[in-house]
Scaffold this active site. Structure first.
Site, PDB file in Angstrom:
ATOM      1  N   CYS B  87      37.828  36.872  42.068  1.00 53.58           N
ATOM      2  CA  CYS B  87      39.204  37.343  42.150  1.00 53.58           C
ATOM      3  C   CYS B  87      39.093  39.100  42.474  1.00 53.58           C
ATOM      4  CB  CYS B  87      39.821  37.077  40.672  1.00 53.58           C
ATOM      5  SG  CYS B  87      41.653  37.503  40.797  1.00 53.58           S
ATOM      6  N   HIS B 195      39.536  31.387  39.586  1.00 50.70           N
ATOM      7  CA  HIS B 195      38.559  31.630  38.488  1.00 50.70           C
ATOM      8  C   HIS B 195      37.793  30.568  37.964  1.00 50.70           C
ATOM      9  CE1 HIS B 195      40.064  35.849  37.575  1.00 50.70           C
ATOM     10  NE2 HIS B 195      41.202  35.515  38.090  1.00 50.70           N
ATOM     11  N   GLU B 197      35.517  30.560  35.864  1.00 45.70           N
ATOM     12  CA  GLU B 197      34.974  30.902  34.453  1.00 45.70           C
ATOM     13  C   GLU B 197      35.977  30.560  33.479  1.00 45.70           C
ATOM     14  OE1 GLU B 197      36.171  33.058  36.485  1.00 45.70           O
ATOM     15  OE2 GLU B 197      37.363  34.684  35.232  1.00 45.70           O
TER      16      GLU B 197
END
Lengths: 83, 225
Positions: B87, B195, B197
């Protein structure tokens, strides 16, 4: 000597400009006729000290290229005038 | 010794702890690296996490790129160390010229925060080496400036050199060629807008990010040897 550099940063021709396109659509809706196109951009005013106009112009061009504009998608137009 | 991933923190970064938690969940260790440091120390891989580095002033990543740590990040990348920008981290890597092109405001000018379906279109990268070509993953996006753009020649290079590693199944933001992630020529530097994660457990809505995080750890353990 002190100079004012006016740096206009705008998207390169051919790069999509969603802000400009939104304004372009909004203007006729507000009753403004004859709007052919709108491109968005931003303007920076930098006061700088330099020995002469040419040096000030070089500094302004360098800082526009290094930081103010992203040359991948943007171009800058620079106007330097003595203060 | 366990593989150690450095997570770079700029003022305004806000996804660093999610990145650390994801790395630790997969059995590796992680260490935060502050932007004002000028050395990385002994690390096997790097994550530039999401957020709003330096308030995204001027352009996302424009100021962060001049942080003292970025010279060490560039050197690490040049030595073949795996670097993944997520990002805002992707935006920083583009501004730092570690990846080509730029990320513009989303088509439609809306901030997008939603799950996105992605297709793995290359497994030749530090982000996708453990994935299967053509595999579909659902991973959240959370950005305002995620519309990838570059010139025609660069796009052709990315396509011909197998460097578009993830594509959106339904393009949410106007990205050129549905690009969600690209790599550098060597495949060790990768940037992506989604994302991974935040998608490492079914409790979070998706565990599809695990394969991407595992790819990074695999690349990191290889680069260590």
């Amino acid at each position: 000597m002190r100079f004012i550099a006016r740096v206009e940063v705008r998207l390169r021709e051919g790069i999509a400009d969603p802000e400009g396109a939104t304004i372009e659509r909004a203007l006729p809706a507000l009753g403004f006729d004859g709007i052919a196109s709108v491109r968005s951009g931003r303007c920076f005013q930098v006061e700088l000290d330099a020995a002469d106009l040419a040096t000030a112009q070089n500094h302004a061009a360098a800082l526009a290229d290094r930081l103010l504009a992203n040359p991948v998608i943007e171009e800058s137009i620079i106007e330097v005038t003595p203060l | 010794m366990a593989t150690t991933i450095g997570v770079v923190v700029f003022p305004g970064t806000n996804c660093e702890h999610d990145a650390v938690a994801a790395v630790e969940q997969l059995g590796a260790s992680a260490r935060l690296v502050f932007h004002a440091e000028d050395k990385l120390g002994d690390l096997d891989g790097l994550i530039l996490p999401g957020g709003f580095a330096h308030g995204d002033y001027l352009r996302p990543g424009a100021i962060a790129r001049f942080s003292p740590i970025m010279d060490a990040v560039s050197a690490f990348a040049a030595q073949g160390g795996p670097v993944v920008g997520i990002c805002n981290g992707f935006q920083v890597l583009c501004e730092a010229h570690l990846l080509p092109g730029a990320l513009q405001k989303n088509r439609g000018l809306t901030f997008l925060c939603q799950p996105s379906r992605l297709k793995v279109t290359s497994t030749n990268s530090a982000l996708t080496n453990a994935a299967t070509l053509g595999e579909e993953l659902t991973i959240p996006i959370n950005h305002f400036s995620g519309s990838y753009t570059c010139d025609v020649d660069t796009l052709r290079e990315l396509q011909n050199e197998d460097r578009i590693v993830l594509r959106y199944v339904e393009n949410p933001n106007g990205s050129l060629d549905d690009i969600a992630a690209i790599s550098n020529e060597q495949g060790n530097v990768v940037g992506l807008m989604p994302h991974p994660e935040r998608a490492v457990s079914a409790l979070l809505g998706s565990a599809d990010g695990v394969v991407l995080m595992e790819s990074l750890l695999r690349a990191a353990s290889v680069s260590r040897v």
